[in-house]
Design an enzyme around this catalytic site. Structure first.
Site, PDB file in Angstrom:
ATOM      1  N   GLY A 121       2.517   3.780   3.891  1.00 30.87           N
ATOM      2  CA  GLY A 121       1.997   2.531   3.818  1.00 30.87           C
ATOM      3  C   GLY A 121       2.883   1.550   4.200  1.00 30.87           C
ATOM      4  CG  HIS A 170       4.484   2.292  -3.319  1.00 28.52           C
ATOM      5  ND1 HIS A 170       5.157   3.583  -3.287  1.00 28.52           N
ATOM      6  CD2 HIS A 170       4.236   2.123  -2.053  1.00 28.52           C
ATOM      7  CE1 HIS A 170       5.346   4.076  -2.056  1.00 28.52           C
ATOM      8  NE2 HIS A 170       4.545   3.398  -1.278  1.00 28.52           N
ATOM      9  CE  LYS A 216       7.987   5.863   2.199  1.00 31.36           C
ATOM     10  NZ  LYS A 216       7.385   5.804   3.461  1.00 31.36           N
ATOM     11  N   GLY A 260       4.264  -2.662   4.015  1.00 32.29           N
ATOM     12  CA  GLY A 260       4.570  -3.542   3.217  1.00 32.29           C
ATOM     13  C   GLY A 260       6.136  -3.169   2.821  1.00 32.29           C
ATOM     14  CG  HIS A 261       7.493   0.244   2.189  1.00 28.90           C
ATOM     15  ND1 HIS A 261       7.486  -0.113   0.911  1.00 28.90           N
ATOM     16  CD2 HIS A 261       6.450   1.081   2.158  1.00 28.90           C
ATOM     17  CE1 HIS A 261       6.738   0.642   0.101  1.00 28.90           C
ATOM     18  NE2 HIS A 261       6.005   1.257   0.810  1.00 28.90           N
TER      19      HIS A 261
END
Length: 327
Positions: free
Chosen positions: A52, A217, A103, A54-55
């Site tokens: 995802g 998250h 991950k 956002g990292h």
């Protein structure tokens, strides 16, 4: 919600477009996908990772010579789809096979495994390494077992160096599975993160509160309490890491202090300083160090401490030069 964006539905597409536009010497985008690949030529096993968005800078910031061949950018905090991962495998295949670095989140594991099956139907040899370095909690939201967090970046670096040196898919997978066992992380949060399409933080903490063990998250950690000085935070985390590693005086380790996105480098260096001193008191030899924002959680305030057990080969590979945006 205050964010410098346009339509919340388009943040990942626009981010990827901006990334490849800003760094064309490093990366390019596979058309009609959210896949970022190396823009140079190479002849080796391909390393594909992702997850995802956002990292950032993970994972696209680590695409380039000496690290990843491709990163697959899912929607914010959402696993990329199998077809996107499959496109990344096809786009980077040089006839020598592909290693997937995943991950440990249920969606990522399922979708990367499905993409592996699709690639094998194309006669591409694919193997994988699952990263589960977060020792804070055993099972959490989105996971069976431990989560994969900032230690993933060290896996990218070490296996990326080995791939550049010509190691095979099976050699990389075997080495990687042993490597992951020697990388451990604990994080802390001072505030939550806001997914643009949600519009509010995933969790909230009082002004004088912190949480140990929060995931990238915003998954729950193991304890909330009044905020502590950096030294006390470091002491708690080092205690957790020591119990896992069972180290002895004279052992060699690497120390990686990672920011979650909104914590100033000033504070990360203070946390590093206290952690380094505590490890010196333990009699450890710290032969590799790194501080900065590498595996973030949007605008979460907080940090994580990662340690890796080192030998000469791992240390050499961590210090090899690379051509990436973020390392």
């Amino acid at each position: 919600m205050k964010k410098i964006i346009n339509d919340p539905k388009n943040v990942v597409e626009e981010m990827v477009s901006g990334l490849v536009g800003a760094y064309p010497d490093y990366v390019k985008q596979v058309p009609e996908t959210l896949v970022v690949t190396r823009s140079d030529t190479y002849d080796q096993v391909a390393l594909v990772s992702g997850g995802g968005s956002g990292h950032e800078p993970s994972h696209a910031g680590f695409v380039g010579e000496g690290m990843l061949s491709a990163a697959v950018c899912g929607q914010v905090f959402t696993s990329p789809t199998p077809d996107q991962i499959h496109e990344a495998i096809k786009a980077t295949d040089k006839g020598k096979g592909t290693l997937l670095i995943i991950k440990n989140y249920s969606g990522d594991v399922m979708n990367f495994d499905m993409a592996k099956d699709l690639a094998e139907m194309d006669d591409i040899q694919v193997d994988s390494v699952l990263v589960d370095d977060d020792i804070a909690v055993e099972d959490s939201t989105y996971t069976q077992g431990r989560r994969g967090v900032a230690g993933t970046v060290l896996v990218h670096k070490i296996l990326g160096g080995m791939a550049k040196e010509g190691k095979s898919v099976s050699e990389l997978a075997s080495y990687g599975k042993d490597l992951v066992k020697d990388i451990k992380t604990v994080g802390i949060a001072l505030s939550g993160a806001t997914v643009p399409e949600v519009g509010k933080p995933g969790f909230t903490l009082a002004e004088d509160e912190m949480e140990f063990g929060v995931g990238i998250h915003g998954e729950p950690g193991y304890r909330r309490e009044k905020i502590k000085p950096a030294h006390d935070i470091a002491q708690e985390i080092i205690g957790k890491l020591k119990a896992e590693f069972d180290w002895q005086a004279g052992d060699k380790y690497g120390l990686f202090v990672n920011g979650m996105g909104a914590t100033p480098l000033m504070e990360l260096f203070i946390l590093f300083n206290d952690t380094q001193q505590l490890l010196a008191d333990e009699g450890l030899e710290i032969t590799f160090t790194k501080v900065g924002n590498y595996m973030t959680s949007l605008e979460m305030a907080g940090a994580s401490i990662t340690m890796i057990k080192l030998d000469e080969e791992r240390l050499r590979l961590l210090n090899e030069p690379v051509h990436t945006i973020a390392w």
